[in-house]
Design a protein around this motif. Structure first.
Motif, short mmCIF file in Angstrom:
data_model
loop_
_atom_site.label_atom_id
_atom_site.label_comp_id
_atom_site.label_asym_id
_atom_site.label_seq_id
_atom_site.Cartn_x
_atom_site.Cartn_y
_atom_site.Cartn_z
N GLU A 185 25.74 -16.81 -75.01
CA GLU A 185 25.55 -17.55 -73.71
C GLU A 185 26.73 -17.49 -72.83
O GLU A 185 27.87 -17.45 -73.31
CB GLU A 185 25.20 -19.21 -74.24
N THR A 186 26.33 -17.35 -71.63
CA THR A 186 27.36 -17.17 -70.62
C THR A 186 27.67 -18.45 -69.85
O THR A 186 26.68 -19.25 -69.60
CB THR A 186 27.14 -16.09 -69.65
N SER A 187 28.67 -18.84 -69.77
CA SER A 187 29.03 -20.05 -68.56
C SER A 187 28.63 -20.04 -67.26
O SER A 187 29.18 -18.93 -66.75
CB SER A 187 30.17 -20.70 -68.79
N SER A 232 34.80 -26.29 -62.41
CA SER A 232 33.29 -26.14 -62.26
C SER A 232 33.20 -24.70 -62.75
O SER A 232 31.88 -24.51 -63.10
CB SER A 232 32.84 -26.36 -61.07
N MET A 233 33.98 -23.70 -62.80
CA MET A 233 33.75 -22.62 -62.91
C MET A 233 33.97 -22.19 -64.44
O MET A 233 33.29 -21.22 -65.06
CB MET A 233 34.60 -21.52 -62.35
N PHE A 234 34.80 -22.72 -65.14
CA PHE A 234 35.17 -22.23 -66.43
C PHE A 234 35.10 -23.19 -67.69
O PHE A 234 35.35 -22.73 -68.87
CB PHE A 234 36.71 -22.02 -66.69
N LYS A 235 34.42 -24.46 -67.40
CA LYS A 235 34.29 -25.43 -68.52
C LYS A 235 32.67 -25.00 -69.08
O LYS A 235 31.77 -24.73 -68.34
CB LYS A 235 34.23 -26.88 -67.90
N LYS A 236 32.92 -24.94 -70.36
CA LYS A 236 31.45 -24.75 -71.17
C LYS A 236 30.65 -25.96 -71.22
O LYS A 236 31.24 -27.17 -71.55
CB LYS A 236 31.68 -24.08 -72.25
N LYS A 237 29.46 -25.98 -71.30
CA LYS A 237 28.60 -27.00 -71.70
C LYS A 237 28.28 -27.25 -72.88
O LYS A 237 28.10 -26.40 -73.58
CB LYS A 237 27.33 -27.20 -70.62
#
Length: 77
Positions: free
Chosen positions: A2-4, A72-77
């Motif tokens: 999965e990509t963030s 917003s760019m680098f945090k994973k959900k």
């Protein structure tokens, strides 16, 4: 795998913070120049305090805006 992806709502929030920081970056030094140009004025001290607070707020908003954009760019959900 999965990509963030970039969270666009958080990104817009960070850009808004940087826009307010840009406004404060201009407004603070202008008010400081006005305060320091006429020291005999009765509003010298209050205007100088407000100008210093606006300059400090601009620095804080820059760091908070950049941190929000990076989140917003680098945090994973």
């Amino acid at each position: 795998m999965e990509t963030s992806r970039t969270d666009k709502t958080v990104l817009v929030k960070g850009i808004k913070l940087l826009a307010f920081a840009l406004l404060s970056l201009f407004m603070g030094p202008i008010l400081m120049t006005l305060a320091l140009s006429d020291k005999e004025n009765s509003l010298y001290i209050p205007l100088l305090i407000v100008a210093c607070l606006i300059c400090a707020m601009a620095v804080f908003l820059i760091f908070k805006g950049i941190k929000t954009i990076m989140a917003s760019m680098f945090k994973k959900k």
